[in-house]
Write a protein that holds these residues in place. Structure first.
Motif, PDB file in Angstrom:
ATOM      1  N   LEU A   1       0.880  -1.310   0.020  1.00  0.00           N
ATOM      2  CA  LEU A   1       0.028   0.035   0.061  1.00  0.00           C
ATOM      3  C   LEU A   1       0.797   1.145   0.000  1.00  0.00           C
ATOM      4  CD1 LEU A   1      -2.727   1.267   0.122  1.00  0.00           C
ATOM      5  CD2 LEU A   1      -2.600   1.074   2.796  1.00  0.00           C
ATOM      6  N   VAL A   2       1.998   1.211   0.620  1.00  0.00           N
ATOM      7  CA  VAL A   2       2.717   2.369   0.735  1.00  0.00           C
ATOM      8  C   VAL A   2       3.391   2.604  -0.443  1.00  0.00           C
ATOM      9  CG1 VAL A   2       4.979   3.412   1.779  1.00  0.00           C
ATOM     10  CG2 VAL A   2       3.406   1.809   3.198  1.00  0.00           C
ATOM     11  N   GLU A   3       3.798   1.547  -1.364  1.00  0.00           N
ATOM     12  CA  GLU A   3       4.353   1.703  -2.557  1.00  0.00           C
ATOM     13  C   GLU A   3       3.217   2.422  -3.665  1.00  0.00           C
ATOM     14  OE1 GLU A   3       7.720  -1.741  -2.860  1.00  0.00           O
ATOM     15  OE2 GLU A   3       5.495  -2.321  -3.365  1.00  0.00           O
TER      16      GLU A   3
ATOM     17  N   VAL B   1       3.646   5.887  -5.768  1.00  0.00           N
ATOM     18  CA  VAL B   1       3.530   5.898  -7.046  1.00  0.00           C
ATOM     19  C   VAL B   1       2.425   7.112  -7.457  1.00  0.00           C
ATOM     20  CG1 VAL B   1       3.108   4.824  -9.114  1.00  0.00           C
ATOM     21  CG2 VAL B   1       4.569   3.846  -7.514  1.00  0.00           C
ATOM     22  N   ILE B   2       1.294   6.982  -6.944  1.00  0.00           N
ATOM     23  CA  ILE B   2       0.147   7.891  -7.215  1.00  0.00           C
ATOM     24  C   ILE B   2       0.604   9.426  -6.851  1.00  0.00           C
ATOM     25  CG2 ILE B   2      -2.102   8.521  -6.176  1.00  0.00           C
ATOM     26  CD1 ILE B   2      -2.859   5.520  -5.919  1.00  0.00           C
ATOM     27  N   LEU B   3       1.198   9.573  -5.813  1.00  0.00           N
ATOM     28  CA  LEU B   3       1.647  10.876  -5.283  1.00  0.00           C
ATOM     29  C   LEU B   3       2.512  11.418  -6.519  1.00  0.00           C
ATOM     30  CD1 LEU B   3       1.999  10.751  -1.672  1.00  0.00           C
ATOM     31  CD2 LEU B   3       0.178  12.138  -2.803  1.00  0.00           C
ATOM     32  N   ILE B   4       3.508  10.656  -7.127  1.00  0.00           N
ATOM     33  CA  ILE B   4       4.489  11.080  -7.943  1.00  0.00           C
ATOM     34  C   ILE B   4       3.844  11.418  -9.302  1.00  0.00           C
ATOM     35  CG2 ILE B   4       6.429  10.269  -9.258  1.00  0.00           C
ATOM     36  CD1 ILE B   4       7.515   8.717  -6.888  1.00  0.00           C
ATOM     37  N   LEU B   5       3.098  10.616  -9.800  1.00  0.00           N
ATOM     38  CA  LEU B   5       2.291  10.548 -10.903  1.00  0.00           C
ATOM     39  C   LEU B   5       1.304  11.910 -10.758  1.00  0.00           C
ATOM     40  CD1 LEU B   5       1.281   6.938 -11.877  1.00  0.00           C
ATOM     41  CD2 LEU B   5       3.085   8.281 -13.019  1.00  0.00           C
ATOM     42  N   GLY B   6       0.597  12.142  -9.627  1.00  0.00           N
ATOM     43  CA  GLY B   6       0.172  13.490  -9.427  1.00  0.00           C
ATOM     44  C   GLY B   6       0.726  14.682  -9.629  1.00  0.00           C
TER      45      GLY B   6
END
Length: 289
Positions: free
Chosen positions: A20-22, A26-31
């Protein structure tokens, strides 16, 4: 001897995945990447749209001012006049010269009236039936008021070389028996068809002005207003001059005299995307009656 069975250990199959942390990372970086790229695209699009708007207003205004300048330079002497209303419009009116030449014989006071006159021409493609002629116009009344006896209208004319005229002479036949009030010192005669007006008018909505060109509305003793002329052709928008401010008018006329040419000062100010630019042209109208 009994054989012993050999038991081999089963191979373990490892199951791997994302924690879940990964996934959140990834979602934060893509955002962050999407926000950065979209901001760059939006900023670039905004610059393109604003640049296009500025370029459109620049092109439009440059064309309108250049056309006004060219037409005013070929205006009939003493035909330029300005009319304005401090709230709604300011107009400049003039008669473009379509041809000019020297006359040989014309009915001029104190001679009697006549239906014909003779001029020198090298070609007849610039004169036509129903055209107007002027001899020695000194004021705008001489141009627009037929009672001043400085203007007549052509009914027909002979072709070059048509007997009994020599090759470079043309006989003009007038609509009615005519007598001009004064002779030109240089025997100069001008040909034209209709007056033209350029009007800076207050837009239906907002405080900005539009520039329109009017023609084919006829001669009037008093300069007509936009409401009394035919439908105008839109030449430019986003004009920011204030008609109620005498120091910010788009048009200023210095009238002609016997020793000076008329001067039209064009100083329209345009506004686009919060930026303002102004033209300052001086157009000289040659006074050679």
């Amino acid at each position: 001897m009994a054989s012993q069975s050999a038991f081999l250990p089963h191979a373990r199959h490892s199951v791997r995945g994302f924690t879940l942390v990964e996934m959140v990372t990834v979602i934060l970086i893509l955002g962050i990447l999407v926000v950065g790229i979209s901001s760059f695209i939006i900023f670039g699009t905004r610059i393109f749209v604003e640049s296009s708007s500025v370029d459109q207003v620049l092109s439009q205004s440059r064309f309108a001012v250049e056309r006004m300048t060219r037409e005013l330079r070929s205006a009939l002497p003493s035909s330029v006049r300005i009319n304005s209303d401090s709230l709604t419009y300011q107009c400049v009116e003039f008669v473009p010269i379509e041809a000019s030449t020297t006359y040989l014989s014309m009915p001029i006071a104190p001679n009697a009236t006549a239906l014909t006159g003779t001029v020198i021409l090298n070609a007849t493609d610039q004169i036509k039936e129903n055209q107007y002629i002027w001899i020695y116009p000194l004021t705008d009344s001489d141009v627009y008021n037929s009672a001043r006896q400085k203007r007549a209208q052509i009914k027909t004319f002979t072709s070059l070389g048509e007997p009994p005229n020599p090759a470079n002479q043309v006989t003009l036949t007038f609509m009615a028996s005519t007598r001009f009030s004064e002779a030109s010192p240089r025997q100069r005669i001008y040909f034209g068809s209709a007056p033209v007006s350029y009007c800076f008018e207050k837009a239906p909505s907002g405080n900005e002005l539009t520039l329109k060109r009017y023609t084919v509305y006829g001669f009037n003793v008093s300069q007509p207003t936009p409401a009394h002329m035919s439908s105008g052709i839109l030449m430019a928008q986003s004009v920011a001059n204030v008609l109620s401010n005498s120091a910010d008018l788009p048009l200023i006329l210095t009238p002609s005299s016997l020793v000076n040419n008329a001067m039209v000062h064009l100083q329209p100010r345009f506004n686009v995307n919060g930026e303002t630019f102004q033209y300052r042209h001086q157009v000289q109208v040659i006074n050679v009656p």
